[in-house]
Design an enzyme around this catalytic site. Structure first.
Site, PDB file in Angstrom:
ATOM      1  CD  GLU A  58     -56.219  30.239  56.955  1.00  0.00           C
ATOM      2  OE1 GLU A  58     -55.636  29.385  57.669  1.00  0.00           O
ATOM      3  OE2 GLU A  58     -57.346  30.665  57.202  1.00  0.00           O
ATOM      4  CG  ASP A 114     -52.173  33.305  63.829  1.00  0.00           C
ATOM      5  OD1 ASP A 114     -51.068  33.162  64.363  1.00  0.00           O
ATOM      6  OD2 ASP A 114     -52.763  32.386  63.235  1.00  0.00           O
TER       7      ASP A 114
HETATM    8  O1  TRH Z   1     -47.401  34.818  57.861  1.00  0.00           O
HETATM    9  P1  TRH Z   1     -47.973  33.517  57.477  1.00  0.00           P
HETATM   10  O2  TRH Z   1     -47.039  32.376  57.378  1.00  0.00           O
HETATM   11  O3  TRH Z   1     -49.117  33.104  58.505  1.00  0.00           O
HETATM   12  C1  TRH Z   1     -49.318  31.743  58.823  1.00  0.00           C
HETATM   13  C2  TRH Z   1     -50.696  31.323  58.396  1.00  0.00           C
HETATM   14  O4  TRH Z   1     -51.661  32.167  58.959  1.00  0.00           O
HETATM   15  C3  TRH Z   1     -50.969  29.911  58.835  1.00  0.00           C
HETATM   16  O5  TRH Z   1     -52.331  29.554  58.598  1.00  0.00           O
HETATM   17  C4  TRH Z   1     -50.701  29.775  60.329  1.00  0.00           C
HETATM   18  O6  TRH Z   1     -50.792  28.421  60.666  1.00  0.00           O
HETATM   19  C5  TRH Z   1     -49.304  30.275  60.653  1.00  0.00           C
HETATM   20  O7  TRH Z   1     -49.151  31.608  60.220  1.00  0.00           O
HETATM   21  C6  TRH Z   1     -49.092  30.238  62.154  1.00  0.00           C
HETATM   22  O8  TRH Z   1     -48.716  33.639  56.064  1.00  0.00           O
HETATM   23  P2  TRH Z   1     -50.071  34.338  55.678  1.00  0.00           P
HETATM   24  O9  TRH Z   1     -51.237  33.520  56.140  1.00  0.00           O
HETATM   25  O10 TRH Z   1     -49.987  34.632  54.220  1.00  0.00           O
HETATM   26  O11 TRH Z   1     -50.106  35.715  56.462  1.00  0.00           O
HETATM   27  C7  TRH Z   1     -49.242  36.760  56.084  1.00  0.00           C
HETATM   28  C8  TRH Z   1     -50.014  38.043  56.214  1.00  0.00           C
HETATM   29  O12 TRH Z   1     -49.127  39.148  56.133  1.00  0.00           O
HETATM   30  C9  TRH Z   1     -50.991  38.202  55.057  1.00  0.00           C
HETATM   31  O13 TRH Z   1     -52.167  38.807  55.529  1.00  0.00           O
HETATM   32  C10 TRH Z   1     -50.259  39.125  54.110  1.00  0.00           C
HETATM   33  C11 TRH Z   1     -49.539  40.016  55.074  1.00  0.00           C
HETATM   34  N1  TRH Z   1     -48.341  40.677  54.539  1.00  0.00           N
HETATM   35  C12 TRH Z   1     -48.308  42.055  54.591  1.00  0.00           C
HETATM   36  O14 TRH Z   1     -49.256  42.697  55.046  1.00  0.00           O
HETATM   37  N2  TRH Z   1     -47.196  42.699  54.145  1.00  0.00           N
HETATM   38  C13 TRH Z   1     -46.106  42.031  53.659  1.00  0.00           C
HETATM   39  O15 TRH Z   1     -45.104  42.676  53.299  1.00  0.00           O
HETATM   40  C14 TRH Z   1     -46.161  40.590  53.602  1.00  0.00           C
HETATM   41  C15 TRH Z   1     -45.015  39.814  53.043  1.00  0.00           C
HETATM   42  C16 TRH Z   1     -47.304  39.920  54.061  1.00  0.00           C
END
Ligand code: TRH
Length: 347
Positions: free
Chosen positions: A251, A15
């Site tokens: 996502e 999010d």
């Molecule tokens: O963290 P997520 O599982 O988020 C999810 C999705 O948004 C999903 O749609 C929603 O339903 C759920 O949450 C509640 O995975 P996502 O979407 O990849 O988001 C992770 C974010 O964190 C992404 O912008 C990448 C960032 N990130 C970093 O900035 N640094 C890091 O070290 C890592 C591992 C990720």
């Protein structure tokens, strides 16, 4: 224009990740004025790291959106309810009495399912006389598009400082993998299988994933497990682009893995009604369109956690497809993707 983006953090980081990427895109690519209201600034600051002073973006605690309701705040032209979060009542009331009413946008979760195109851009009923629209991100032309910013740079770019010591732990001759998955993913079994390939692998375990494996429990001589702290969003992009294979989730990292142009497994956000299987298959329908049937089977099996022993030797074929897909989504979103389509839609 002035935009108020409301980001309610349910769990995980997506999010915050999506909202920050959208705010940054609107401010830097389209010169928009953004107020980003968030109910968990700690998580958002993890994503933003040192970018908090970015021009055109104000990051504010959720409650400040209505605290000065006595003298109506400068109202925005657009209000984005990210992932259809509810607006604070007092903020909504201040909009209802405003002389110039903003447009409300319900920004939905990304899905590759075909029905998305039918709902995208449609007005939402009974909204106290406000104009409210559903905005569905998507891969197809007649959807809200994808958040692409920043587009992947050439992969000669040097290693970001947050990854320097981590990347140095990897070996020149190894294959490099990153893993960012949900607790329920069968990572341990997957790694046992990978270890039997008898090739040197350097495995970058994203924030929290190392704990899931309680590392001391294993003996995988071919796998060098490297656990990582939470690193800045753009640095994580660099890691995805420089690994040979990535396991991503949710996502935003799902999109970034595709933009990295590398083979990947999408550990989709599990839903108890099993809807995530439909979402995964809908994506594979697009991702594998027109692809050689053998490669289609290989990728489908890999995306459903079939052991790498069965398909790792075909990886070059998958890499070629991943690069083709990267170019295809960038070309299809040459209109600026989600941010560009939002600005045009509202205008
Ligand atoms: O963290 P997520 O599982 O988020 C999810 C999705 O948004 C999903 O749609 C929603 O339903 C759920 O949450 C509640 O995975 P996502 O979407 O990849 O988001 C992770 C974010 O964190 C992404 O912008 C990448 C960032 N990130 C970093 O900035 N640094 C890091 O070290 C890592 C591992 C990720």
């Amino acid at each position: 224009m002035r935009w108020d983006i409301f980001c309610q953090i349910i769990d995980n980081y997506g999010d915050a990740g999506i909202c920050w990427r959208l705010a940054r895109s609107l401010a830097t690519q389209y010169d928009q004025n953004i107020r980003l209201f968030c109910d968990d600034l700690h998580t958002l600051q993890l994503i933003m790291m040192e970018q908090s002073h970015l021009k055109g973006i104000e990051v504010l605690p959720w409650e400040t959106s209505y605290q000065n309701a006595r003298h109506p705040p400068e109202l925005p032209d657009v209000v984005i309810q990210a992932f259809s979060c509810e607006l604070p009542t007092r903020y909504l009331n201040s909009i209802l009495v405003a002389p110039q009413k903003p447009i409300l946008i319900h920004l939905e979760y990304l899905s590759a399912e075909p029905w998305v195109a039918d709902f995208h851009g449609k007005p939402s009923p009974n909204t106290h006389g406000l104009q409210k629209y559903f905005f569905f991100p998507g891969f197809q032309a007649n959807t809200g598009g994808l958040l692409l910013d920043p587009l992947p740079k050439n992969d000669q770019e040097d290693c970001p400082k947050s990854l320097k010591t981590i990347w140095q732990q990897s070996r020149a001759d190894s294959k490099k993998l990153s893993i960012f998955s949900y607790p329920g993913a069968p990572i341990k079994e997957w790694l046992v299988n990978l270890n039997q390939l008898r090739e040197p692998f350097d495995i970058f375990l994203a924030f929290g994933n190392a704990q899931l494996l309680n590392l001391q429990q294993h003996h995988w001589p071919n796998l060098n497990l490297i656990s990582m702290p939470f690193i800045p969003q753009d640095d994580y992009d660099w890691l995805l682009a420089h690994c040979d294979f990535n396991i991503v989730r949710g996502e935003d990292s799902f999109i970034r893995a595709q933009l990295a142009g590398k083979p990947f497994i999408w550990n989709i956000y599990p839903q108890d009604d099993g809807a995530h299987h439909t979402k995964l298959n809908a994506f594979l329908d697009l991702y594998l369109e027109g692809v050689d049937p053998r490669l289609q089977n290989l990728i489908t099996d890999a995306m459903n956690w079939r052991g790498a022993q069965n398909w790792w030797d075909q990886l070059p074929m998958w890499l070629e497809h991943a690069k083709h897909w990267q170019r295809a989504i960038i070309d299809r979103q040459s209109d600026g993707g989600l941010a560009g389509r939002l600005v045009r839609f509202v205008s």
